[in-house]
Design a protein around this motif. Structure first.
Motif, PDB file in Angstrom:
ATOM      1  N   GLY A   1       0.952  -1.226   0.104  1.00 42.97           N
ATOM      2  CA  GLY A   1       0.080  -0.006   0.007  1.00 42.97           C
ATOM      3  C   GLY A   1       0.634   1.398   0.047  1.00 42.97           C
ATOM      4  N   GLU A   2       0.254   2.327  -0.304  1.00 39.52           N
ATOM      5  CA  GLU A   2       0.865   3.638   0.054  1.00 39.52           C
ATOM      6  C   GLU A   2      -0.426   4.677   0.315  1.00 39.52           C
ATOM      7  OE1 GLU A   2       2.988   3.493  -3.719  1.00 39.52           O
ATOM      8  OE2 GLU A   2       1.352   4.922  -4.745  1.00 39.52           O
ATOM      9  N   VAL A   3      -0.039   5.501   1.255  1.00 37.16           N
ATOM     10  CA  VAL A   3      -1.161   6.298   1.696  1.00 37.16           C
ATOM     11  C   VAL A   3      -1.294   7.475   0.600  1.00 37.16           C
ATOM     12  CG1 VAL A   3       0.581   7.676   3.338  1.00 37.16           C
ATOM     13  CG2 VAL A   3      -2.169   7.693   3.534  1.00 37.16           C
ATOM     14  N   GLU A   4      -2.425   8.156   0.238  1.00 39.73           N
ATOM     15  CA  GLU A   4      -2.655   9.181  -0.647  1.00 39.73           C
ATOM     16  C   GLU A   4      -3.727  10.007  -0.024  1.00 39.73           C
ATOM     17  OE1 GLU A   4      -2.427   8.456  -4.502  1.00 39.73           O
ATOM     18  OE2 GLU A   4      -0.778   7.199  -4.585  1.00 39.73           O
ATOM     19  N   PHE A   5      -3.753  11.365  -0.155  1.00 38.20           N
ATOM     20  CA  PHE A   5      -5.114  12.064  -0.093  1.00 38.20           C
ATOM     21  C   PHE A   5      -5.793  11.736  -1.257  1.00 38.20           C
ATOM     22  CE2 PHE A   5      -2.398  15.538  -1.631  1.00 38.20           C
ATOM     23  CZ  PHE A   5      -3.179  16.146  -2.664  1.00 38.20           C
TER      24      PHE A   5
ATOM     25  N   LEU B   1      -0.347  13.344   6.206  1.00 34.73           N
ATOM     26  CA  LEU B   1      -0.759  11.917   5.808  1.00 34.73           C
ATOM     27  C   LEU B   1       0.375  11.129   6.766  1.00 34.73           C
ATOM     28  CD1 LEU B   1      -0.610  12.027   2.051  1.00 34.73           C
ATOM     29  CD2 LEU B   1      -2.597  11.472   3.256  1.00 34.73           C
ATOM     30  N   HIS B   2      -0.166  10.040   7.346  1.00 40.70           N
ATOM     31  CA  HIS B   2       0.493   8.937   7.805  1.00 40.70           C
ATOM     32  C   HIS B   2       0.079   7.642   7.623  1.00 40.70           C
ATOM     33  CE1 HIS B   2       2.759   7.417  11.387  1.00 40.70           C
ATOM     34  NE2 HIS B   2       1.621   6.375  11.516  1.00 40.70           N
ATOM     35  N   ALA B   3       0.898   6.714   7.518  1.00 38.86           N
ATOM     36  CA  ALA B   3       0.534   5.348   7.347  1.00 38.86           C
ATOM     37  C   ALA B   3       1.460   4.375   8.143  1.00 38.86           C
ATOM     38  CB  ALA B   3       0.876   4.788   5.834  1.00 38.86           C
TER      39      ALA B   3
ATOM     40  N   ARG C   1       4.476  -0.431  12.854  1.00 40.09           N
ATOM     41  CA  ARG C   1       5.664   0.361  12.627  1.00 40.09           C
ATOM     42  C   ARG C   1       5.151   1.389  11.423  1.00 40.09           C
ATOM     43  NH1 ARG C   1       9.841  -4.707  11.574  1.00 40.09           N
ATOM     44  NH2 ARG C   1       9.943  -5.187  13.787  1.00 40.09           N
ATOM     45  N   THR C   2       5.838   2.662  11.573  1.00 43.09           N
ATOM     46  CA  THR C   2       5.368   3.756  10.965  1.00 43.09           C
ATOM     47  C   THR C   2       6.121   3.537   9.438  1.00 43.09           C
ATOM     48  OG1 THR C   2       5.494   5.213  12.573  1.00 43.09           O
ATOM     49  CG2 THR C   2       5.983   6.276  10.524  1.00 43.09           C
ATOM     50  N   TYR C   3       5.163   3.566   8.675  1.00 42.96           N
ATOM     51  CA  TYR C   3       5.671   3.320   7.211  1.00 42.96           C
ATOM     52  C   TYR C   3       5.827   4.542   6.218  1.00 42.96           C
ATOM     53  CZ  TYR C   3       5.658   0.823   2.546  1.00 42.96           C
ATOM     54  OH  TYR C   3       5.839   0.469   1.307  1.00 42.96           O
ATOM     55  N   GLN C   4       4.844   5.480   6.403  1.00 43.11           N
ATOM     56  CA  GLN C   4       5.090   6.956   5.874  1.00 43.11           C
ATOM     57  C   GLN C   4       4.384   8.067   6.918  1.00 43.11           C
ATOM     58  OE1 GLN C   4       2.694   5.104   2.308  1.00 43.11           O
ATOM     59  NE2 GLN C   4       3.841   6.122   1.159  1.00 43.11           N
ATOM     60  N   ASP C   5       4.939   8.915   6.803  1.00 41.29           N
ATOM     61  CA  ASP C   5       4.592  10.340   7.364  1.00 41.29           C
ATOM     62  C   ASP C   5       5.166  11.468   6.831  1.00 41.29           C
ATOM     63  OD1 ASP C   5       3.280  11.010  10.049  1.00 41.29           O
ATOM     64  OD2 ASP C   5       5.047  12.060  10.064  1.00 41.29           O
ATOM     65  N   GLY C   6       4.247  12.354   6.774  1.00 39.94           N
ATOM     66  CA  GLY C   6       4.470  13.710   6.135  1.00 39.94           C
ATOM     67  C   GLY C   6       3.586  14.635   5.639  1.00 39.94           C
ATOM     68  N   PRO C   7       3.829  15.911   5.445  1.00 39.89           N
ATOM     69  CA  PRO C   7       2.429  16.928   5.114  1.00 39.89           C
ATOM     70  C   PRO C   7       1.960  16.716   3.662  1.00 39.89           C
ATOM     71  CG  PRO C   7       4.905  17.998   4.709  1.00 39.89           C
ATOM     72  CD  PRO C   7       5.153  16.515   5.492  1.00 39.89           C
ATOM     73  N   VAL C   8       0.871  17.051   3.390  1.00 39.63           N
ATOM     74  CA  VAL C   8       0.397  16.980   2.061  1.00 39.63           C
ATOM     75  C   VAL C   8       1.013  18.049   1.028  1.00 39.63           C
ATOM     76  CG1 VAL C   8      -1.901  16.379   2.930  1.00 39.63           C
ATOM     77  CG2 VAL C   8      -1.434  18.682   2.494  1.00 39.63           C
TER      78      VAL C   8
END
Length: 230
Positions: A82-86, A143-145, A154-161
Motif C-alpha cells: 500500500g501507499e497512503v494518498e489523499f 498523511l500517515h501510514a 511500524r510507521t511506514y509513511q509520514d509527512g505533510p500534504v
C-alpha cells in the motif's frame, strides 16, 4: 465500470450518510512539489526496473470498481504493498477530500505502471471532508501510514500534504486547466517516501490528519495473498 460506495460526508455542521456512484477513477503519480527529490526517486526506481514516466505528473486510469471501503483485500502473490494518498471526490457539485491507499503490485510495476495499479483494489476511507472546509489551511494537513510487520506496528509513511502538488493544480493538470473534476470522479493524488523502503505487509493502516479542526480520517485493511499456481 461504475461502483457505488456508502460514504459519510462530514462537515463542521454535521455528517450526512450518502450513497455515491463513482463513474471513473484516476491515479495521479509523480506529483511531488520538490522536483529534485522526485528526480532522485525516479532514478532509484529505474535501478529497480521501473520505467521513467513519460511526464510528471502522470495520470493513470483504473476501473472505478477497484475502489473499496472494505477492511480487507485479496491480491495475487506477495509482492504488493500500500501507499497512503489523499484523494478527491466530486459529488453533488462539491469537491470532497478523503484518504486512500494506492495498493500496487510491485513486480508488475517493473513491466508497466498502469497495469500494476489496475490489478489491485484501492481501499479508501468511508468518511470524507468537504474541500471548502479545509482549503484555507490545506498546507497544515498531514498523511500517515503504518504497517503490521513481524507482529509490530511500524510507521511506514509520514509527512505533510505539501509534499504533493496542490489539489487544484492536480485537477488542472489532468483536465487542461479546469478547476473541478467531472461529477462522480475520484482522484488519488500521490504519496510519500516509505520509511525503510517499499515492502509488503499483512496489514496497512493510514490517516489524514487536520490539526486545525482537530479531526482525522482513518482506514485500515488486511491483505490476503492468494497463491499463484505456476
Amino acid at each position: 465500470m461504475s461502483t457505488t460506495l456508502a460514504l459519510n460526508l462530514v462537515r463542521p455542521s454535521g455528517t450526512r450518510a450518502q450513497t455515491v456512484t463513482v463513474t471513473q477513477a484516476v491515479i495521479a503519480g509523480w506529483t511531488g512539489r520538490d522536483r529534485d527529490a522526485m528526480e532522485k526517486h525516479i532514478v532509484e526506481l529505474e535501478a529497480l526496473g521501473v520505467a521513467r514516466p513519460a511526464a510528471t505528473p502522470m495520470y493513470y486510469r483504473v476501473s472505478a470498481s477497484r475502489l473499496t471501503t472494505s477492511s480487507s483485500i485479496e491480491c495475487s502473490g506477495e509482492a504488493s504493498s500500500g501507499e497512503v494518498e489523499f484523494l478527491l471526490l466530486q459529488s453533488g457539485g462539491l469537491l470532497w477530500v478523503g484518504v486512500g491507499s494506492d495498493h500496487t503490485d510491485r513486480e508488475l510495476e517493473t513491466q508497466g505502471v498502469a497495469i500494476s495499479k489496475q490489478i489491485c483494489d484501492k481501499p479508501m476511507s468511508a468518511d470524507l471532508w468537504c474541500f471548502d472546509d479545509v482549503a484555507d489551511h490545506w498546507d497544515r494537513l498531514r498523511l500517515h501510514a503504518s504497517i503490521i510487520e513481524d507482529g509490530e506496528r511500524r510507521t511506514y509513511q509520514d509527512g505533510p500534504v505539501t509534499t504533493m502538488l496542490d489539489p487544484l493544480a492536480l485537477i488542472a493538470g489532468w483536465r487542461a486547466g479546469a478547476s473541478t473534476l467531472p461529477e462522480g470522479t475520484v482522484m488519488f493524488c500521490g504519496t510519500l517516501a516509505a520509511k525503510g523502503g517499499i515492502r509488503p505487509a499483512g496489514r496497512f493502516e493510514f490517516a489524514l490528519e487536520d490539526p486545525v479542526l482537530g479531526r482525522t480520517l482513518t482506514h485500515g485493511y488486511d491483505i490476503e495473498a492468494l497463491p499463484i499456481a505456476g
